[in-house]
Scaffold this motif. Structure first.
Motif, short mmCIF file in Angstrom:
data_model
loop_
_atom_site.label_atom_id
_atom_site.label_comp_id
_atom_site.label_asym_id
_atom_site.label_seq_id
_atom_site.Cartn_x
_atom_site.Cartn_y
_atom_site.Cartn_z
N ILE A 29 0.64 -1.15 0.02
CA ILE A 29 0.03 -0.07 0.08
C ILE A 29 0.89 1.12 -0.17
CG2 ILE A 29 -1.66 1.13 1.07
CD1 ILE A 29 -2.70 -1.62 2.29
N ILE A 30 2.07 1.25 0.82
CA ILE A 30 2.90 2.50 0.78
C ILE A 30 3.42 2.57 -0.52
CG2 ILE A 30 5.06 3.23 1.91
CD1 ILE A 30 4.07 2.07 4.53
N GLN A 31 3.89 1.42 -1.10
CA GLN A 31 4.49 1.40 -2.46
C GLN A 31 3.47 1.93 -3.46
OE1 GLN A 31 5.93 -2.28 -4.42
NE2 GLN A 31 6.52 -1.50 -6.02
N GLN A 32 2.42 1.50 -3.34
CA GLN A 32 1.37 2.15 -4.39
C GLN A 32 1.02 3.78 -4.18
OE1 GLN A 32 -0.47 0.82 -6.74
NE2 GLN A 32 -1.37 2.52 -7.20
N GLU A 33 1.23 4.45 -2.86
CA GLU A 33 0.93 5.63 -2.78
C GLU A 33 2.28 6.56 -2.94
OE1 GLU A 33 -1.64 7.60 -1.66
OE2 GLU A 33 -2.54 5.51 -1.89
N VAL A 34 3.51 6.02 -2.54
CA VAL A 34 4.71 6.74 -2.35
C VAL A 34 5.35 6.75 -4.06
CG1 VAL A 34 7.03 6.80 -1.79
CG2 VAL A 34 5.33 6.33 -0.21
N VAL A 35 5.22 5.35 -4.69
CA VAL A 35 5.98 5.35 -5.86
C VAL A 35 4.86 5.53 -6.99
CG1 VAL A 35 7.10 3.32 -7.49
CG2 VAL A 35 7.57 3.65 -4.94
N GLU A 36 3.87 5.06 -7.06
CA GLU A 36 3.00 4.98 -8.24
C GLU A 36 2.08 6.27 -8.16
OE1 GLU A 36 3.23 2.62 -10.30
OE2 GLU A 36 4.58 1.44 -9.23
N ARG A 37 1.48 6.67 -7.01
CA ARG A 37 0.33 7.63 -6.97
C ARG A 37 1.06 8.88 -7.12
NH1 ARG A 37 -3.61 9.45 -2.43
NH2 ARG A 37 -4.82 11.06 -3.54
N HIS A 38 1.94 9.19 -5.91
CA HIS A 38 2.88 10.47 -5.93
C HIS A 38 4.02 10.70 -6.61
CE1 HIS A 38 0.08 12.16 -2.91
NE2 HIS A 38 -0.10 10.69 -2.39
N GLY A 39 4.92 9.52 -6.93
CA GLY A 39 6.02 9.51 -7.71
C GLY A 39 7.20 10.10 -6.92
N TRP A 40 7.17 9.80 -5.70
CA TRP A 40 8.18 10.56 -4.64
C TRP A 40 9.46 9.69 -4.73
CZ3 TRP A 40 4.05 11.03 -0.10
CH2 TRP A 40 3.33 11.91 -0.28
N MET A 41 9.29 8.48 -5.10
CA MET A 41 10.54 7.79 -5.39
C MET A 41 10.36 6.76 -6.53
SD MET A 41 11.27 6.37 -1.64
CE MET A 41 11.86 7.28 -0.35
N ASN A 42 11.33 6.23 -6.91
CA ASN A 42 11.15 5.35 -8.08
C ASN A 42 11.10 3.64 -7.31
OD1 ASN A 42 13.90 4.17 -7.69
ND2 ASN A 42 14.58 5.85 -9.30
N VAL A 43 10.93 2.57 -7.82
CA VAL A 43 10.84 1.56 -7.07
C VAL A 43 12.35 1.13 -6.71
CG1 VAL A 43 10.63 -1.10 -7.67
CG2 VAL A 43 9.35 0.54 -8.77
N THR A 44 13.60 1.25 -7.21
CA THR A 44 14.74 1.10 -6.75
C THR A 44 14.98 1.74 -5.36
OG1 THR A 44 15.68 0.62 -8.97
CG2 THR A 44 17.14 0.96 -7.11
N GLU A 45 14.68 3.07 -5.41
CA GLU A 45 14.70 3.76 -4.16
C GLU A 45 14.03 3.11 -3.16
OE1 GLU A 45 15.90 8.34 -5.98
OE2 GLU A 45 13.86 7.61 -5.85
N PHE A 46 12.77 3.07 -3.50
CA PHE A 46 11.73 2.43 -2.44
C PHE A 46 12.31 1.06 -1.83
CE2 PHE A 46 7.99 0.31 -1.27
CZ PHE A 46 7.38 1.34 -0.25
N THR A 47 12.86 0.21 -2.65
CA THR A 47 13.00 -1.21 -2.14
C THR A 47 14.24 -0.89 -1.32
OG1 THR A 47 14.26 -1.72 -4.25
CG2 THR A 47 12.06 -2.56 -3.76
N ASP A 48 15.36 -0.10 -1.68
CA ASP A 48 16.45 0.18 -0.98
C ASP A 48 16.07 0.77 0.34
OD1 ASP A 48 18.06 -0.71 -2.92
OD2 ASP A 48 18.72 1.19 -3.45
N MET A 49 15.13 1.53 0.40
CA MET A 49 14.71 2.20 1.46
C MET A 49 13.79 1.21 2.38
SD MET A 49 11.69 5.01 2.33
CE MET A 49 10.72 4.06 1.51
#
Length: 182
Positions: A29-49
């Motif tokens: 759910i966080i990934q959907q919001e942060v990566v997909e909806r808002h574009g605050w991070m890309n997938v690689t940044e998100f998984t590293d985080m």
């Protein structure tokens, strides 16, 4: 600045209200919001985080909120995102705890809790798969994917069969990662 703070607060407030099953179950759910909806991070940044948030003390979902808030709006963003994430839990726990204490022996309540276990397990497994393959469709097994699967299998075996402490597994897996990917 106020707009991003409001967005952070409302995003993590929403995540806190709709996510069940703890921090790891909240990751999709966080990934959907942060990566997909808002574009605050890309997938690689998100998984590293997620890796850093998982190793940091405290609940992983709150750590993720703090990291995202910090990246987007500094200290104020981190504080606002954290408040947004924990406020729903606080309100819900107080309300539900009061009610649950009175009805926890009811057979319908017990049955619904058994049903929720499957959903939560599915969400956690989904998060693990997404984290492992970095949201890419794996059509062939690369060296990276194979090495990740071996580290996973070794960690699982050490935890379940050898009964090693999770901190030991984290340290050893991190060292293996440094050796393989540096």
């Amino acid at each position: 600045m106020r707009m991003i703070l409001l967005e952070l607060f409302l995003t993590f407030l929403l995540v806190g209200f709709i996510a069940f099953g703890g921090g790891y179950a909240m990751i999709p759910i966080i990934q959907q919001e942060v990566v997909e909806r808002h574009g605050w991070m890309n997938v690689t940044e998100f998984t590293d985080m997620i890796g850093v948030a998982g190793m940091s003390p405290g609940p992983i979902a709150t750590n993720i909120a703090i990291f995202v808030g910090m990246q987007q709006a500094g200290i104020a963003g981190a504080i606002i995102a954290a408040i947004g994430m924990v406020l729903p839990s606080l309100v819900i726990i107080v309300a539900v705890g009061t009610i649950f204490f009175r009805i926890h022996q009811n057979k319908w309540v017990q049955s619904s809790l058994y049903g929720l276990r499957s959903v939560i397990t599915g969400l956690i497994l989904y998060a693990a798969v997404v984290f492992a393959v970095r949201n890419e469709l794996v059509t062939s097994i690369s060296w990276f994917t194979l090495s990740q699967l071996l580290i996973f299998a070794g960690s699982l075996a050490a935890l379940l069969l050898l009964r090693k402490h999770p901190l030991t597994i984290l340290i050893i897996s991190g060292l293996i990662g440094i050796a393989l990917y540096s």
